[in-house]
Design a protein around this motif. Structure first.
Motif, PDB file in Angstrom:
ATOM      1  N   PRO A 275       0.639  -1.198   0.400  1.00  0.00           N
ATOM      2  CA  PRO A 275      -0.373  -0.155  -0.387  1.00  0.00           C
ATOM      3  C   PRO A 275       0.823   1.192   0.087  1.00  0.00           C
ATOM      4  N   ILE A 276       1.895   1.566   0.351  1.00  0.00           N
ATOM      5  CA  ILE A 276       3.100   2.361   0.485  1.00  0.00           C
ATOM      6  C   ILE A 276       4.345   1.795  -0.552  1.00  0.00           C
ATOM      7  N   PRO A 277       5.338   2.803  -1.081  1.00  0.00           N
ATOM      8  CA  PRO A 277       5.869   2.532  -1.260  1.00  0.00           C
ATOM      9  C   PRO A 277       7.747   1.759  -0.261  1.00  0.00           C
ATOM     10  N   LEU A 278       8.536   0.764  -0.727  1.00  0.00           N
ATOM     11  CA  LEU A 278       9.353   0.552  -0.031  1.00  0.00           C
ATOM     12  C   LEU A 278      10.343   0.697  -0.419  1.00  0.00           C
ATOM     13  N   GLU A 279      11.330   0.708   0.550  1.00  0.00           N
ATOM     14  CA  GLU A 279      12.994   1.119   0.465  1.00  0.00           C
ATOM     15  C   GLU A 279      13.469  -0.070   0.349  1.00  0.00           C
ATOM     16  N   ASP A 280      14.513  -0.706  -0.321  1.00  0.00           N
ATOM     17  CA  ASP A 280      15.328  -2.353   0.440  1.00  0.00           C
ATOM     18  C   ASP A 280      14.102  -3.035   1.221  1.00  0.00           C
ATOM     19  N   GLY A 281      12.838  -3.020   1.201  1.00  0.00           N
ATOM     20  CA  GLY A 281      12.044  -3.780   1.248  1.00  0.00           C
ATOM     21  C   GLY A 281      11.237  -3.114   2.348  1.00  0.00           C
ATOM     22  N   ARG A 282      11.790  -1.915   2.676  1.00  0.00           N
ATOM     23  CA  ARG A 282      11.150  -1.390   4.393  1.00  0.00           C
ATOM     24  C   ARG A 282      10.573   0.378   4.040  1.00  0.00           C
TER      25      ARG A 282
ATOM     26  N   ASN B  39       7.579 -13.378   2.587  1.00  0.00           N
ATOM     27  CA  ASN B  39       7.521 -11.934   2.877  1.00  0.00           C
ATOM     28  C   ASN B  39       8.833 -11.533   3.002  1.00  0.00           C
ATOM     29  N   VAL B  40       9.975 -11.925   2.986  1.00  0.00           N
ATOM     30  CA  VAL B  40      11.008 -11.140   2.371  1.00  0.00           C
ATOM     31  C   VAL B  40      11.001 -11.092   1.090  1.00  0.00           C
ATOM     32  N   ALA B  41      11.112 -12.135   0.412  1.00  0.00           N
ATOM     33  CA  ALA B  41      10.751 -12.028  -1.549  1.00  0.00           C
ATOM     34  C   ALA B  41       9.822 -11.285  -1.536  1.00  0.00           C
ATOM     35  N   LEU B  42       8.815 -10.846  -1.087  1.00  0.00           N
ATOM     36  CA  LEU B  42       7.461 -10.186  -1.088  1.00  0.00           C
ATOM     37  C   LEU B  42       8.039  -8.258  -1.201  1.00  0.00           C
ATOM     38  N   ARG B  43       8.530  -8.433  -0.208  1.00  0.00           N
ATOM     39  CA  ARG B  43       8.875  -7.213   0.244  1.00  0.00           C
ATOM     40  C   ARG B  43       9.938  -6.652  -0.374  1.00  0.00           C
ATOM     41  N   LEU B  44      10.956  -7.448  -1.061  1.00  0.00           N
ATOM     42  CA  LEU B  44      11.997  -6.503  -1.658  1.00  0.00           C
ATOM     43  C   LEU B  44      11.874  -7.380  -3.574  1.00  0.00           C
ATOM     44  N   GLY B  45      11.027  -8.374  -3.206  1.00  0.00           N
ATOM     45  CA  GLY B  45      10.286  -7.863  -5.227  1.00  0.00           C
ATOM     46  C   GLY B  45      11.378  -8.935  -6.024  1.00  0.00           C
ATOM     47  N   LYS B  46      11.671  -9.520  -5.557  1.00  0.00           N
ATOM     48  CA  LYS B  46      12.641 -10.255  -6.001  1.00  0.00           C
ATOM     49  C   LYS B  46      12.688 -11.944  -5.668  1.00  0.00           C
TER      50      LYS B  46
ATOM     51  N   GLN C   4      20.404 -21.604   8.070  1.00  0.00           N
ATOM     52  CA  GLN C   4      19.569 -20.259   8.571  1.00  0.00           C
ATOM     53  C   GLN C   4      19.563 -19.291   8.210  1.00  0.00           C
ATOM     54  N   SER C   5      19.754 -19.033   6.139  1.00  0.00           N
ATOM     55  CA  SER C   5      20.350 -17.407   5.429  1.00  0.00           C
ATOM     56  C   SER C   5      19.574 -17.751   4.409  1.00  0.00           C
TER      57      SER C   5
ATOM     58  N   PRO D  50      22.957 -10.579   1.049  1.00  0.00           N
ATOM     59  CA  PRO D  50      23.257  -9.442   1.926  1.00  0.00           C
ATOM     60  C   PRO D  50      21.776  -8.928   2.206  1.00  0.00           C
ATOM     61  N   LEU D  51      21.228  -8.620   1.243  1.00  0.00           N
ATOM     62  CA  LEU D  51      19.892  -7.327   1.510  1.00  0.00           C
ATOM     63  C   LEU D  51      18.860  -8.367   2.134  1.00  0.00           C
ATOM     64  N   ALA D  52      18.846  -9.718   2.112  1.00  0.00           N
ATOM     65  CA  ALA D  52      17.648 -10.510   2.239  1.00  0.00           C
ATOM     66  C   ALA D  52      18.317 -10.990   3.253  1.00  0.00           C
TER      67      ALA D  52
END
Ligand SMILES: NC(=O)C1=CN([C@@H]2O[C@H](COP(=O)(O)OP(=O)(O)OC[C@H]3O[C@@H](n4cnc5c(N)ncnc54)[C@H](OP(=O)(O)O)[C@@H]3O)[C@@H](O)[C@H]2O)C=CC1
Ligand SMILES: O=C1CO[C@H](CO)[C@@H](O)[C@@H]1O
Length: 475
Positions: free
Chosen positions: A296-303, A435-442, A451-452, A457-459
């Motif tokens: 609903p709002i723009p994200l930057e680096d998933g934030r 959620n990480v994939a959705l937030r980063l769009g990749k 466990q990584s 690094p961004l994910a």
């Protein structure tokens, strides 16, 4: 001993109000026998508390309840009084600081029904204080919280049941066993339809509701202003409360929840992975592809770049590919499965569908001839009862009470409950990875052994989050 000790009072001072609202419990039995009817403290007295209280009440003594909002606490007291009818056994102590509950020697176990950002901190501290724990889903907010709580279970040997109660419902157990038994051949794809998350207009800053301890509500998350709408939402879960950065609607903020992906993924994705064999999410790397996503709002680096409205993905379609070729789709809409909320299991020889109301499809119709998948049911969880010819468990309350009873039985046997930490946290990590994939769009790849995320690094910056000073886990 009941109520606060002198040590409690010295430790927490008068800031934590304890109100004895009636005669307290007298515990006459010895500890071992007491586990026939354990003494329970319940933390978080919102909407979920109403159901949990009903499930625990016939089976345990609810000696204390806690909430950071006095009006919620009052609703909790009312609920217990109405359950007891005569008022007998319905006189818990009340407080706004959970530490007053976990420090009490007379309490055997606690139930946590706070917003998600508090689950792991309270659960770990309670385990170290010698309590067994029933903790609402989603168990964790981050992948690292899963590691921390699993370590605490190992260190303390406490029993933990996650409130992913669908595992206690007959139709979900059968659905999982049918897949395991090859009734649709080789599994190809499981689709979980869970609905999208709501959108809200910008929410004005406001004072937190009178008496509510906003700082403690925020707990480990950053200190921000309280915000709430001046009107009520038209519909949806919790629509008796205005949209806010707070009560009930915490689910729609990444700071306190994970949107529908964890709110309902904690149910359906958990069942899908149970059917696929549980270790699928703990032993094999998997790739997550965001096929469609709207925030609903723009994200930057998933934030999130704005802080005045809900920020989780409102529309989504994510595909998880496991190394054995099986795919798991998590979608907002009913298009893929035909109903709003369900799990569709597909193999190379057929398909079937399950949700809270039904279990349908060819392999289900054929059960009269083919028989129940008894061996698979036995293998899924040693404490599973053979439910006979019954195909579904109707009624939310009935299923939640079964789940609670499974927890209470494990308090005595010390077995791992049907929704234990180790399987639950790995299954929920699939939701966190989505959620990480959705937030980063990749596309991202998660390695559950390390466990990584692989080479990302961004994910990996989403694996853990810092706790606000003063709200670190105290173990
Ligand atoms: N298994 C299932 O099917 C379901 C599970 N749940 C889970 O239960 C949990 C609670 O959800 P729900 O009842 O809908 O949410 P609510 O917001 O209605 O209830 C949470 C309550 O916890 C209070 N609270 C917040 N922080 C603390 C704290 N540190 N100590 C004590 N109390 C605190 C809140 O206070 P305040 O009033 O100030 O917000 C609120 O009253 C969630 O994790 C949710 O996922 C919910 C529904 C069904
Ligand atoms: O089962 C449930 C009913 O819906 C709620 C709101 O989305 C969920 O939190 C809950 O787990």
């Amino acid at each position: 001993m009941n109520g606060p000790t002198r040590r409690d009072v010295l430790k927490y001072g008068s800031a934590c109000a304890i109100a004895a609202i009636g005669p307290r419990f007298a515990r006459s039995n010895e500890r071992a026998d007491a586990l026939d009817r354990p003494v329970l403290g319940m933390i978080g007295t919102g909407i979920r508390f109403q159901t949990l209280a009903g499930a625990f009440f016939p089976n345990a003594d609810i000696a204390a309840i806690c909430d950071v909002d006095p009006s919620q606490l009052a609703l909790g007291v009312q609920r217990l009084q109405s359950l007891s009818g005569s008022g007998q056994n319905a006189a818990p102590t009340t407080c706004d600081d959970y530490r007053r509950i976990i420090d009490r020697d007379d309490i055997d176990a606690i139930a946590i029904a706070t917003p998600d950002h508090w689950h792991v901190k309270i659960a770990i501290e309670a385990m170290h204080a010698g309590k067994d724990v029933y903790c609402e889903k989603p168990l964790t907010l981050t992948i690292d919280e899963g590691r921390l709580i699993a370590d605490a279970v190992k260190e303390t040997g406490r029993v933990v049941q996650v409130g992913a109660h669908q595992r206690s419902a007959r139709q979900f157990q059968l659905a999982a066993a049918l897949l395991r038994d090859g009734r649709v051949g080789r599994p190809r794809r499981v689709t979980c339809a869970i609905g999208g998350s709501p959108v809200c207009d910008p929410l004005p800053k406001q004072s937190a509701p009178a008496g509510m301890n906003w700082d403690r509500w925020l707990g480990p998350t950053p200190a921000v202003d309280y915000r709430a709408s001046l009107t009520l939402p038209e519909s949806g879960y919790g629509s008796q409360y205005p949209y806010s950065r707070g009560h009930v609607h915490f689910r729609w903020w990444y700071e306190y929840g994970g949107g529908k992906i964890t709110d309902w993924g904690a149910h359906h994705v958990d069942i899908a992975l149970w059917a696929l064999g549980d270790s699928i999410a703990s032993e094999m790397s998997y790739e997550v592809e965001p096929l469609r996503v709207v925030h609903p709002i723009p994200l930057e680096d998933g934030r999130p770049t704005e802080d005045d409205r809900f920020n989780v993905a409102t529309e989504f379609h994510a595909r998880v590919r496991f190394a054995n070729g099986v795919e798991l789709d998590v979608v907002d809409s009913s298009d893929a499965v035909g109903v709003d909320n369900a799990i569709l299991f597909e193999g190379d020889q057929g398909r079937y569908l399950v949700n809270r109301g039904k279990l349908v499809g060819k392999p289900v119709e054929q059960l009269a001839e083919t028989g129940l998948p008894l061996e698979e049911l036995d293998g899924m969880y040693s404490g599973l009862e053979n439910g006979g010819a019954q195909l579904t468990d109707q009624g939310h309350e009935f299923v939640v009470e079964k789940h609670v009873k499974n927890f209470l039985a494990c308090l005595k046997s010390r077995a791992t409950p049907i929704s234990g930490v180790d399987t639950n946290r790995h299954n929920l990590n699939v939701c966190h990875a989505i959620n990480v994939a959705l937030r980063l769009g990749k596309r991202v790849t998660f390695d559950p052994v390390k466990q990584s995320f692989v080479d990302d690094p961004l994910a990996n910056s989403f694996i853990a989050r810092p706790s606000r000073a003063g709200y670190e886990i105290d173990a």
